[in-house]
Design an enzyme around this catalytic site. Structure first.
Site, mmCIF file in Angstrom:
data_model
loop_
_atom_site.group_PDB
_atom_site.id
_atom_site.type_symbol
_atom_site.label_atom_id
_atom_site.label_comp_id
_atom_site.label_asym_id
_atom_site.label_seq_id
_atom_site.Cartn_x
_atom_site.Cartn_y
_atom_site.Cartn_z
ATOM 1 N NE ARG A 156 8.473 5.301 1.326
ATOM 2 C CZ ARG A 156 8.034 6.516 0.994
ATOM 3 N NH1 ARG A 156 8.714 7.591 1.297
ATOM 4 N NH2 ARG A 156 6.896 6.631 0.340
ATOM 5 C CB CYS A 173 5.201 -3.773 -1.373
ATOM 6 S SG CYS A 173 5.739 -2.487 -2.500
ATOM 7 C CG HIS A 230 2.284 -6.191 -4.432
ATOM 8 N ND1 HIS A 230 1.462 -5.712 -3.438
ATOM 9 C CD2 HIS A 230 3.105 -5.167 -4.763
ATOM 10 C CE1 HIS A 230 1.754 -4.452 -3.185
ATOM 11 N NE2 HIS A 230 2.748 -4.090 -3.966
ATOM 12 C CD GLU A 265 -0.263 -8.741 -2.359
ATOM 13 O OE1 GLU A 265 0.795 -9.394 -2.312
ATOM 14 O OE2 GLU A 265 -0.290 -7.494 -2.389
ATOM 15 C CB ILE A 316 3.126 -1.739 -7.346
ATOM 16 C CG1 ILE A 316 2.490 -2.865 -8.170
ATOM 17 C CG2 ILE A 316 2.369 -0.425 -7.527
ATOM 18 C CD1 ILE A 316 1.110 -3.293 -7.677
ATOM 19 N NE ARG A 317 5.179 5.529 -6.032
ATOM 20 C CZ ARG A 317 6.113 6.395 -6.431
ATOM 21 N NH1 ARG A 317 6.515 6.406 -7.683
ATOM 22 N NH2 ARG A 317 6.645 7.242 -5.596
ATOM 23 N N GLY A 341 0.876 -1.169 0.000
ATOM 24 C CA GLY A 341 0.000 0.000 0.000
ATOM 25 C C GLY A 341 0.906 1.209 0.000
ATOM 26 C CD GLU A 342 2.925 5.789 0.261
ATOM 27 O OE1 GLU A 342 3.026 5.469 -0.944
ATOM 28 O OE2 GLU A 342 3.908 6.079 0.971
ATOM 29 C CB SER A 343 5.426 2.487 3.878
ATOM 30 O OG SER A 343 6.168 3.513 3.262
#
Ligand code: GLN
Length: 192
Positions: free
Chosen positions: A107, A78, A172, A174, A136-137, A46-48
């Site tokens: 990051r 991630c 990822h 998942e 993803i990023r 997600g976004e850490s």
């Protein structure tokens, strides 16, 4: 076996579906009190920075650290890998990690060239060929302590690693429909 997936932000539903497809009980975790009954915890992608803020406001930091000391296995994917790392490079000012795993992550490391990509990875201990990594990023793992085993690399950078009952993947699993990394976590990392 009961695995929790931290469900504050990011790709948590996909992890739950993946564990359930393996017959492993999996629950969305929204309150620290839910940690008590778990054998394993996934901190999703997600976004850490967003997950960190929510973890702080819901009071997750110390309970996660305490349950880990008492035997809770943890897998960070991630953003989750960033959150369990001992050190974060290119963190936003004040971004706090749980500091559990003896790794230094950078990051958005691949994102300087390209935001998202897929690559076939040789993932240690998995049978039946390579594993499709969805990045993803994504961060990469820049330094590993002596007790940390690298599990997969991409372009010379470590993108998955394990330290006892801790595992970090920069990509990822998942999102692929391939449950082998989830099975590895349940059968080997949680059971260790
Ligand atoms: N770049 C994100 C972060 O720093 C991680 C991206 C992801 O989890 N897919 O938190």
């Amino acid at each position: 076996m009961h695995i929790g997936v931290l469900a504050l932000q990011g790709a948590f539903r996909e992890h739950i579906v993946m564990f359930e497809s393996l017959g492993v009980r999996a629950t969305a975790i929204r309150m620290p009190s839910q940690l008590a009954e778990l054998n394993g915890l996934v901190i999703p992608g997600g976004e850490s920075t967003a997950i960190a803020k929510l973890m702080l406001s819901y009071g997750f930091y110390d309970p996660i650290r305490q349950h880990h000391s008492a035997g809770l296995a943890i897998w960070g994917t991630c953003a989750g890998a960033i959150l369990i790392a001992r050190e974060i490079l290119d963190a936003v000012p004040g971004q706090e990690s749980l500091g559990l795993m003896d790794i230094t992550v950078r990051r958005n490391a691949f994102g300087r060239q390209v935001d998202s990509f897929e690559a076939d990875l040789d993932f240690a201990h998995l049978e039946d060929g390579t594993f499709r990594g969805v990045f993803i990023r994504a961060p990469w793992i820049e330094e590993l302590g002596a007790d940390v085993e690298p599990l997969a690399s991409h372009e010379g950078m470590v993108v998955a690693a394990r330290q006892g009952d801790l595992m970090a993947t920069a990509f990822h699993p998942e999102l692929t429909g391939d449950p082998r990394v989830h099975r590895f976590f349940a059968e080997h990392v949680v059971a260790s």
